[in-house]
Design a protein around this motif. Structure first.
Motif, PDB file in Angstrom:
ATOM      1  N   PHE A   1       6.065   1.786  12.574  1.00  0.00           N
ATOM      2  CA  PHE A   1       7.026   1.812  11.475  1.00  0.00           C
ATOM      3  C   PHE A   1       7.326   0.413  10.923  1.00  0.00           C
ATOM      4  CE2 PHE A   1       8.048   5.667  13.935  1.00  0.00           C
ATOM      5  CZ  PHE A   1       7.874   6.619  12.938  1.00  0.00           C
ATOM      6  N   GLY A   2       7.188  -0.593  11.766  1.00  0.00           N
ATOM      7  CA  GLY A   2       7.560  -1.938  11.349  1.00  0.00           C
ATOM      8  C   GLY A   2       6.555  -2.597  10.427  1.00  0.00           C
TER       9      GLY A   2
ATOM     10  N   VAL B   1       6.008  -3.593   2.679  1.00  0.00           N
ATOM     11  CA  VAL B   1       6.741  -3.229   1.462  1.00  0.00           C
ATOM     12  C   VAL B   1       7.776  -4.294   1.127  1.00  0.00           C
ATOM     13  CG1 VAL B   1       8.282  -1.523   0.427  1.00  0.00           C
ATOM     14  CG2 VAL B   1       6.339  -0.766   1.799  1.00  0.00           C
ATOM     15  N   ILE B   2       8.475  -4.809   2.144  1.00  0.00           N
ATOM     16  CA  ILE B   2       9.487  -5.841   1.898  1.00  0.00           C
ATOM     17  C   ILE B   2       8.842  -7.096   1.341  1.00  0.00           C
ATOM     18  CG2 ILE B   2      11.147  -7.375   3.025  1.00  0.00           C
ATOM     19  CD1 ILE B   2      11.829  -5.135   4.928  1.00  0.00           C
ATOM     20  N   ALA B   3       7.725  -7.518   1.935  1.00  0.00           N
ATOM     21  CA  ALA B   3       7.062  -8.745   1.479  1.00  0.00           C
ATOM     22  C   ALA B   3       6.502  -8.600   0.067  1.00  0.00           C
ATOM     23  CB  ALA B   3       5.948  -9.116   2.451  1.00  0.00           C
ATOM     24  N   ALA B   4       6.099  -7.380  -0.312  1.00  0.00           N
ATOM     25  CA  ALA B   4       5.534  -7.161  -1.652  1.00  0.00           C
ATOM     26  C   ALA B   4       6.595  -6.938  -2.708  1.00  0.00           C
ATOM     27  CB  ALA B   4       4.588  -5.957  -1.614  1.00  0.00           C
ATOM     28  N   SER B   5       7.866  -6.854  -2.318  1.00  0.00           N
ATOM     29  CA  SER B   5       8.943  -6.586  -3.268  1.00  0.00           C
ATOM     30  C   SER B   5       9.318  -7.849  -4.036  1.00  0.00           C
ATOM     31  CB  SER B   5      10.170  -6.042  -2.527  1.00  0.00           C
ATOM     32  OG  SER B   5       9.854  -4.858  -1.830  1.00  0.00           O
ATOM     33  N   PRO B   6       9.940  -7.696  -5.194  1.00  0.00           N
ATOM     34  CA  PRO B   6      10.466  -8.865  -5.909  1.00  0.00           C
ATOM     35  C   PRO B   6      11.477  -9.625  -5.057  1.00  0.00           C
ATOM     36  CG  PRO B   6      10.449  -6.933  -7.328  1.00  0.00           C
ATOM     37  CD  PRO B   6      10.115  -6.442  -5.956  1.00  0.00           C
ATOM     38  N   LYS B   7      11.709 -10.862  -5.406  1.00  0.00           N
ATOM     39  CA  LYS B   7      12.494 -11.759  -4.561  1.00  0.00           C
ATOM     40  C   LYS B   7      13.888 -11.220  -4.268  1.00  0.00           C
ATOM     41  CE  LYS B   7      13.950 -16.587  -4.275  1.00  0.00           C
ATOM     42  NZ  LYS B   7      13.946 -17.903  -4.943  1.00  0.00           N
ATOM     43  N   ARG B   8      14.599 -10.766  -5.272  1.00  0.00           N
ATOM     44  CA  ARG B   8      15.974 -10.297  -5.059  1.00  0.00           C
ATOM     45  C   ARG B   8      15.994  -9.004  -4.252  1.00  0.00           C
ATOM     46  NH1 ARG B   8      19.721 -12.996  -8.117  1.00  0.00           N
ATOM     47  NH2 ARG B   8      18.888 -14.334  -9.759  1.00  0.00           N
ATOM     48  N   LEU B   9      15.078  -8.094  -4.551  1.00  0.00           N
ATOM     49  CA  LEU B   9      15.004  -6.853  -3.781  1.00  0.00           C
ATOM     50  C   LEU B   9      14.616  -7.147  -2.338  1.00  0.00           C
ATOM     51  CD1 LEU B   9      15.098  -3.786  -3.593  1.00  0.00           C
ATOM     52  CD2 LEU B   9      12.735  -3.737  -4.429  1.00  0.00           C
TER      53      LEU B   9
ATOM     54  N   MET C   1      10.559  -6.494  15.252  1.00  0.00           N
ATOM     55  CA  MET C   1       9.167  -6.376  14.828  1.00  0.00           C
ATOM     56  C   MET C   1       9.014  -6.715  13.350  1.00  0.00           C
ATOM     57  SD  MET C   1       6.023  -5.591  15.693  1.00  0.00           S
ATOM     58  CE  MET C   1       6.099  -4.590  17.196  1.00  0.00           C
ATOM     59  N   ILE C   2       9.983  -6.307  12.543  1.00  0.00           N
ATOM     60  CA  ILE C   2       9.866  -6.480  11.098  1.00  0.00           C
ATOM     61  C   ILE C   2       9.982  -7.941  10.689  1.00  0.00           C
ATOM     62  CG2 ILE C   2      10.970  -5.935   8.888  1.00  0.00           C
ATOM     63  CD1 ILE C   2      11.750  -3.233  10.061  1.00  0.00           C
ATOM     64  N   LEU C   3      10.952  -8.653  11.248  1.00  0.00           N
ATOM     65  CA  LEU C   3      11.241 -10.007  10.779  1.00  0.00           C
ATOM     66  C   LEU C   3      10.074 -10.977  10.964  1.00  0.00           C
ATOM     67  CD1 LEU C   3      14.970 -10.312  11.912  1.00  0.00           C
ATOM     68  CD2 LEU C   3      14.081  -9.873   9.622  1.00  0.00           C
ATOM     69  N   PRO C   4       9.393 -11.047  12.130  1.00  0.00           N
ATOM     70  CA  PRO C   4       8.229 -11.947  12.221  1.00  0.00           C
ATOM     71  C   PRO C   4       7.107 -11.564  11.259  1.00  0.00           C
ATOM     72  CG  PRO C   4       8.959 -11.276  14.413  1.00  0.00           C
ATOM     73  CD  PRO C   4       9.685 -10.417  13.437  1.00  0.00           C
ATOM     74  N   LEU C   5       6.903 -10.255  11.065  1.00  0.00           N
ATOM     75  CA  LEU C   5       5.849  -9.815  10.158  1.00  0.00           C
ATOM     76  C   LEU C   5       6.154 -10.208   8.716  1.00  0.00           C
ATOM     77  CD1 LEU C   5       5.062  -6.285  11.630  1.00  0.00           C
ATOM     78  CD2 LEU C   5       3.502  -8.231  11.526  1.00  0.00           C
ATOM     79  N   VAL C   6       7.418 -10.047   8.300  1.00  0.00           N
ATOM     80  CA  VAL C   6       7.787 -10.440   6.939  1.00  0.00           C
ATOM     81  C   VAL C   6       7.594 -11.942   6.750  1.00  0.00           C
ATOM     82  CG1 VAL C   6       9.703 -10.620   5.309  1.00  0.00           C
ATOM     83  CG2 VAL C   6       9.376  -8.519   6.611  1.00  0.00           C
ATOM     84  N   GLY C   7       7.977 -12.724   7.764  1.00  0.00           N
ATOM     85  CA  GLY C   7       7.820 -14.167   7.667  1.00  0.00           C
ATOM     86  C   GLY C   7       6.376 -14.591   7.440  1.00  0.00           C
ATOM     87  N   VAL C   8       5.438 -13.881   8.066  1.00  0.00           N
ATOM     88  CA  VAL C   8       4.020 -14.204   7.888  1.00  0.00           C
ATOM     89  C   VAL C   8       3.500 -13.653   6.562  1.00  0.00           C
ATOM     90  CG1 VAL C   8       1.705 -13.798   8.800  1.00  0.00           C
ATOM     91  CG2 VAL C   8       3.571 -14.375  10.352  1.00  0.00           C
ATOM     92  N   MET C   9       3.863 -12.417   6.235  1.00  0.00           N
ATOM     93  CA  MET C   9       3.326 -11.770   5.031  1.00  0.00           C
ATOM     94  C   MET C   9       3.777 -12.467   3.757  1.00  0.00           C
ATOM     95  SD  MET C   9       3.630  -7.715   5.959  1.00  0.00           S
ATOM     96  CE  MET C   9       2.693  -6.986   7.307  1.00  0.00           C
ATOM     97  N   VAL C  10       4.996 -12.980   3.737  1.00  0.00           N
ATOM     98  CA  VAL C  10       5.485 -13.656   2.540  1.00  0.00           C
ATOM     99  C   VAL C  10       4.653 -14.901   2.234  1.00  0.00           C
ATOM    100  CG1 VAL C  10       7.452 -14.942   1.613  1.00  0.00           C
ATOM    101  CG2 VAL C  10       7.820 -12.742   2.693  1.00  0.00           C
TER     102      VAL C  10
END
Length: 591
Positions: free
Chosen positions: A78-79, A85-93, A161-170
């Protein structure tokens, strides 16, 4: 300009206060605990043989590994798409979605566990809804089951799980994926061959972090699981409560710690060497592998004309995004956010019930459980004790942790990595092992059952959070500002006070907030170190969850749910005030 390097020898000295607390409270005791497990000075493995010789112990050990693997797999399942999706979203979203992920992460673990008790219980939200609609005649046994434990563990670990992945994907350049699409690669091929390999560092970090923390889970399995769902931490806690045979407890603790060490040694290594595989000598493969490779090449050759035709069709075509994927992504992220936030919302609404028992939706609204909290000295004294201890821990850990981070940033990379690993041990080791070692350390100095002992015990872990956050802030600090200050005849301490500290102040405040959260939410260590003479709010809540289920705890939980919002607002306000005046707009978000 050359004055500053002469003070580099003092860098390690700045870390000495933090290291001293760690060695006294945790380092020396964990070494003595290991020697006890080996029956020092006789040195034998009899305690480990006794542990592994009992089938019940081995079953609990494998059950712990199994539950940790399943919970980690679910978090990854799930993460990863959530982070994508979070990393692909616009900055404010993206900032708003990250807030929705961080709020549950900052919410008390006890509150989140209690929320699932309320939702999954025989008279909980799910069973009441099913009974009301006539779908069942008797309540379903949702609570005290393996499924309930997985639901609680994933809910607690999913943000990790989500936060490290977002940090890399961004940080991944999306033009690489677009280039692959323009060269004829399909969406899945572009993702699998280009994007996914670049996310492996975050994937590995998140998976390791979640798995290691799941190994040491104690509160959630004990509250949501049944007798057949015990994990090794629960088993060790039972040993502590019953016999307190230190040799057996030490062996059990280091078996659990050994599993974590094996996983870290296997998967914590640098896997980038795969890129240099061409430089390694090739080994002869078994015949069956050669045959399999030949068969694979045969089918690839058969499909090559079709691939060539498709490639020429899609060559240089822009890789558009199907609107159906956007809808699916929006529905998925909404479901995950609902899963993360709904338990806290349900508890908050139920705390306003006017009935004699908690119910959802409430038949009437009332503040009776809040009045019960403020009118009961046992609750208010426990809350005030936790606040006092949390403030003391924040002061101690922020001061020593900031000095340690400042000093370590001036040392060599190898020494910095080694000392940082030592400082982070209390928050990476299983909590029950840390609790036992801390108990022995404070027992040796006569601080069991004292507030000073609890402050030192909590500070051992809180220092790690401060060091990590302040060190991350110092990594982006321009050292030339210090050099300019010292070229103007400012001394090292004046430079640190007038230049360095004001710039890194947001990181210091962030570290202080996490230190307070760590102390305010601590249960396992406090239960041993308090000596039954000091009752903090988490201990009072844990006692209430296990025995009484007083509805007053819903009011306590709802008030603790509001704390993460306060923490996030404080962090945002600190970041906003640290920006130049021309860039201060409340609509902006941190980059």
């Amino acid at each position: 300009m050359k004055t500053f390097p002469h003070f580099r020898w003092t860098a390690v000295c700045l870390a000495l206060p933090a290291l001293a607390i760690l060695f006294v409270v945790f380092g020396i005791p964990i070494a003595l605990l290991f020697l006890t497990s080996l029956n020092a000075p006789a040195f034998s493995i009899a305690n480990y043989q006794a542990f592994l010789g009992q089938p019940a112990n081995v079953r609990v050990l494998f059950q712990t590994i199994e539950m940790s693997v399943v919970a980690t797999s679910l978090c990854l399942l799930f993460g990863y798409p959530t982070a994508y999706v979070i990393a692909a979203s616009p900055k404010r979203l993206r900032a708003a979605l990250l807030v929705f992920v961080v709020i549950p992460y900052l919410t008390s673990l006890l509150v989140r566990t209690y929320a699932w008790i309320v939702i999954l219980g025989d008279r909980g939200l799910i069973n009441n809804a099913l009974l009301k609609f006539g779908l069942i005649s008797n309540p379903l046994p949702l609570l005290y089951s393996r499924s309930a434990v997985y639901i609680g563990m994933v809910h607690i670990m999913l943000p990790m799980m989500i936060l490290p992945l977002v940090g890399v994907m961004v940080g991944i350049d999306r033009s690489l994926v677009a280039a692959a699409r323009s060269m004829g690669a399909g969406p899945l091929a572009a993702f699998w061959r280009v994007f996914f390999p670049l996310t492996l560092p975050g994937l590995r970090s998140g998976t390791l972090l979640v798995f290691i923390l799941c190994l040491g889970f104690y509160i959630t399995p004990a509250a949501l699981g049944g007798l057949r769902d015990a994990m090794l931490s629960t088993f060790i806690a039972a040993q502590v409560a019953s016999s307190f045979n230190l040799a057996n407890i030490a062996a059990s603790s280091f078996v659990l710690l050994g599993v974590a060490a094996i996983v870290l040694s296997l998967f914590g290594l640098d896997l980038s060497g795969m890129q240099n595989s061409a430089e390694r000598p090739t080994r002869a493969r078994p015949n069956w592998l050669s045959s399999s490779a030949a068969l694979k090449r045969y089918f690839i050759e058969l499909a090559r004309p079709l691939q060539a035709k498709r490639w020429t069709t899609h060559l240089y075509q822009p890789g558009g995004v199907d609107s159906r994927w956007n809808v699916a992504g929006a529905l998925f992220i909404a479901s995950v956010v609902f899963y993360l936030l709904a338990p806290s919302v349900v508890v908050t609404i139920m705390s306003l019930s006017s009935g004699a028992f908690l119910e959802f939706p409430p038949s009437g609204l009332s503040l009776q459980w809040y009045r019960s909290f403020f009118g009961d000295p046992s609750w208010t004294e426990a809350a005030w004790t936790s606040i006092q201890i949390g403030v003391a821990v924040t002061l101690v850990s922020t001061f020593t942790g900031t000095m340690a981070a400042f000093g370590l940033s001036r040392t060599s990379a190898r020494l910095r990595g080694f000392l940082t690993m030592i400082i982070l041990m209390p928050i990476t080791f299983p909590s029950i092992v840390v609790a036992i070692a801390t108990y022995l350390g404070l027992l040796n100095v006569g601080l069991i059952g004292s507030r000073t002992g609890i402050v030192l015990a909590h500070s051992a872990g809180a220092i790690g959070y401060v060091v990590v956050i302040v060190a991350a802030t110092l990594a982006n600090f321009d050292r030339r500002l210090e050099q300019a200050s010292m070229s103007m005849r400012a001394g090292p301490f004046q430079t640190a006070r007038r230049v360095t500290l004001p710039i890194i102040m947001p990181g210091i405040i962030g570290g202080a907030i996490f230190a307070f959260i760590h102390s305010f939410d601590e249960v396992v260590i406090s239960s041993l170190v308090s000596g039954f003479s000091i009752r903090t709010l988490p201990l009072k809540m844990w006692e209430n969850i296990r025995h009484a289920i007083d509805p007053t705890i819903a009011a306590v939980a709802s008030m603790l749910v509001l704390l993460p919002v306060l923490w996030l607002f404080t962090i945002y306000l600190t970041w906003w005030r640290s920006r130049p005046e021309g860039q201060r707009t409340f609509g902006s978000v941190p980059t």
